[in-house]
Design an enzyme around this catalytic site. Structure first.
Site, mmCIF file in Angstrom:
data_model
loop_
_atom_site.group_PDB
_atom_site.id
_atom_site.type_symbol
_atom_site.label_atom_id
_atom_site.label_comp_id
_atom_site.label_asym_id
_atom_site.label_seq_id
_atom_site.Cartn_x
_atom_site.Cartn_y
_atom_site.Cartn_z
ATOM 1 N N GLY A 21 0.850 -1.185 0.000
ATOM 2 C CA GLY A 21 0.000 0.000 0.000
ATOM 3 C C GLY A 21 0.885 1.233 0.000
ATOM 4 C CB CYS A 80 -10.231 21.944 20.595
ATOM 5 S SG CYS A 80 -10.972 23.314 19.719
HETATM 6 N N1 LLP Z 1 -1.904 -6.239 3.930
HETATM 7 C C1 LLP Z 1 -2.460 -6.252 5.151
HETATM 8 C C2 LLP Z 1 -3.125 -7.465 5.620
HETATM 9 C C3 LLP Z 1 -2.354 -5.107 5.974
HETATM 10 O O1 LLP Z 1 -2.890 -5.131 7.185
HETATM 11 C C4 LLP Z 1 -1.704 -3.947 5.488
HETATM 12 C C5 LLP Z 1 -1.597 -2.744 6.312
HETATM 13 C C6 LLP Z 1 -1.174 -3.977 4.185
HETATM 14 C C7 LLP Z 1 -1.282 -5.148 3.439
HETATM 15 C C8 LLP Z 1 -0.481 -2.804 3.570
HETATM 16 O O2 LLP Z 1 0.672 -2.457 4.268
HETATM 17 P P1 LLP Z 1 1.663 -1.330 3.673
HETATM 18 O O3 LLP Z 1 2.268 -1.892 2.405
HETATM 19 O O4 LLP Z 1 0.870 -0.130 3.378
HETATM 20 O O5 LLP Z 1 2.651 -1.115 4.747
HETATM 21 N N2 LLP Z 1 -1.940 3.548 9.379
HETATM 22 C C9 LLP Z 1 -0.573 3.104 9.500
HETATM 23 C C10 LLP Z 1 -0.306 1.865 8.689
HETATM 24 C C11 LLP Z 1 -1.248 0.717 9.010
HETATM 25 C C12 LLP Z 1 -1.044 -0.483 8.145
HETATM 26 C C13 LLP Z 1 -2.119 -1.477 8.340
HETATM 27 N N3 LLP Z 1 -2.039 -2.625 7.505
HETATM 28 C C14 LLP Z 1 0.348 4.247 9.120
HETATM 29 O O6 LLP Z 1 -0.153 5.324 8.781
HETATM 30 O O7 LLP Z 1 1.570 4.134 9.210
#
Ligand code: LLP
Length: 415
Positions: free
Chosen positions: A275, A343
């Site tokens: 992602g 806030c």
């Molecule tokens: N697959 C699964 C099962 C996941 O839970 C996630 C992310 C991804 C793929 C994608 O991961 P990436 O390639 O984006 O690292 N909100 C947090 C990140 C939470 C990620 C949750 N799961 C942030 O802003 O750093």
């Protein structure tokens, strides 16, 4: 590499001055670069060469249907975690047979919708989910393709809130239970086992933990084979990090080469669920300085974007670079906390940033494409920001700024 660069002290998104975008669409505003998005997706896809693979973009990172549609046009698959994400992918013309469904708490209606649409695979995270999918598939007269998300218990070396592959995390089937769950699945009439998957965390900046997880998975795959269960694909999840400040994460090609080297002759199809690495540096959040407030202790630049627009700094103490949209500036260089109007003391976008600032200046928060808009909220009754996509010299409004009326559109007064 991205396409947000200065030309003569002025920040551009591809070939469009950011100031021009703001004139048209206002602030706060997310600006994405199509070229950057596509470049990053291709970096994953092309690294596999002829090896069978599918890049399943993790929709949660940024779920705007225009971005999903651009990725679908490239042939991308999608990793979803809810009915909402499933319907978004379909609305964006994503192919159902390239969708994998992750998530620890899939409801019945979500499973039914996914079975009817005919997704590629359910990534099962808990034993009860297997029973539920088998029963619902039976009722619908279909066979459900499944994989188990196994928790390999490896340390991803990342922020505790985004580390997911440790024993103490809620995610995935415990490694020790995986074999018996697979055996249970193999006996079910409406289940077809097609793969195995893991996701150990996010914003990983080294290859090692991925390879450790792969090692554990391959050991399990061998045990499964011995038990007569043969898999078609390995899904290694997402998690590859990006550069926010001085991190030096591996390039997708380096990571993928390491995986393929380890696999050798094994011809499993490989699925990845990136992602952040695809969309993170394909977006900026543009905000305007409303006021400058100097105190004895600190200088605050109060801007019109806040934690409701971009929560990562508040939630994870995440550091994202904040740069001026126009560089040349008569103001003295000073250290600023860049804060929003919400806030909460925790409402900041950056702390201790050295900048030359005047009221009314425009700032860009870099690396905001992933987990920016998708984590935004209406806290403090703030309409959510506009989203604009730049494609060469063209700009497209891909989500209108929310109106004030939309804030309470679903609310009702008592009779
Ligand atoms: N697959 C699964 C099962 C996941 O839970 C996630 C992310 C991804 C793929 C994608 O991961 P990436 O390639 O984006 O690292 N909100 C947090 C990140 C939470 C990620 C949750 N799961 C942030 O802003 O750093």
């Amino acid at each position: 590499m991205d396409y947000f660069n200065y030309r003569n002290d002025e920040l551009f998104a591809e070939d469009v001055p950011v100031e021009q975008i703001v004139k048209q669409y206002g602030t706060p505003c997310y600006v994405y670069s199509r070229a950057t998005l596509e470049r990053h997706w291709r970096a994953f896809d092309s690294a596999f060469g002829a090896h069978p693979h599918l890049i399943c973009y993790a929709v949660k990172a940024n779920s705007n249907i225009a971005l999903l549609n651009l990725l679908a046009r490239l042939g991308s698959g999608f990793d979803i975690v809810s009915l909402g994400e499933l319907e978004r992918v379909i609305a964006a013309s994503g192919a159902p047979d390239k969708i994998v469904f992750s998530g620890v708490g899939k409801r019945e209606d979500e499973i039914i919708a996914a079975l009817k649409i005919g997704i590629r695979c359910f990534n099962i995270e808990v034993g009860g989910e297997l029973d539920r999918i088998n029963r619902l598939a039976g009722q619908l007269g279909v066979i459900a393709p499944v994989s188990f998300r196994v928790n390999p218990d490896v340390d991803a070396n990342t922020h505790p809130y985004i580390s997911t592959g440790l024993k103490e995390n809620k995610f995935g089937i415990a490694f020790e239970q995986a074999l018996s769950e697979y055996q249970r699945a193999a006996r079910m009439p409406n289940i077809k086992i097609i793969g195995i998957d893991c996701h150990i965390g996010s914003q990983l900046t080294e290859t090692r933990p991925f390879l450790d997880a792969l090692e554990r998975i391959l050991a399990l795959v061998a045990d499964l084979k011995a038990a007569g269960i043969v898999l078609h694909h390995l899904d290694l999840g997402g998690g590859l990090g990006i550069r926010y400040k001085d991190e030096q994460p591996p390039e997708p090609a380096d990571y993928i080469r390491a995986v393929l080297d380890r696999l050798g002759e094994a011809d499993f199809e490989i699925l990845l669920e990136p992602g952040r690495a695809i969309v993170g540096n394909a977006g900026i959040l543009v905000t305007r300085v409303e006021y400058l407030k100097a105190t004895d202790h600190k200088n605050f630049a109060i801007v019109d974007a806040a934690m409701n627009d971009l929560v990562r700094p508040s939630l994870y103490s995440a550091w994202q670079n904040i740069i001026p949209v126009r560089m040349q500036n008569q103001a003295a260089e000073q250290t600023w906390d860049i804060v929003g109007p919400v806030c909460e003391t925790g409402d900041f976008l950056g702390k201790g940033r050295t900048l030359r600032l005047n009221a009314n200046d425009l700032l860009a928060v870099r690396s905001s494409g992933a987990y920016g808009f998708s984590m935004s909220s209406n806290y403090n009754s703030r309409p959510r920001a506009a989203e604009v996509l730049v494609d060469g010299g063209d700009t497209h409004l891909i989500r209108a700024r929310e109106s004030i009326e939309q804030l309470w559109a679903g609310e009702r007064l008592l009779p």
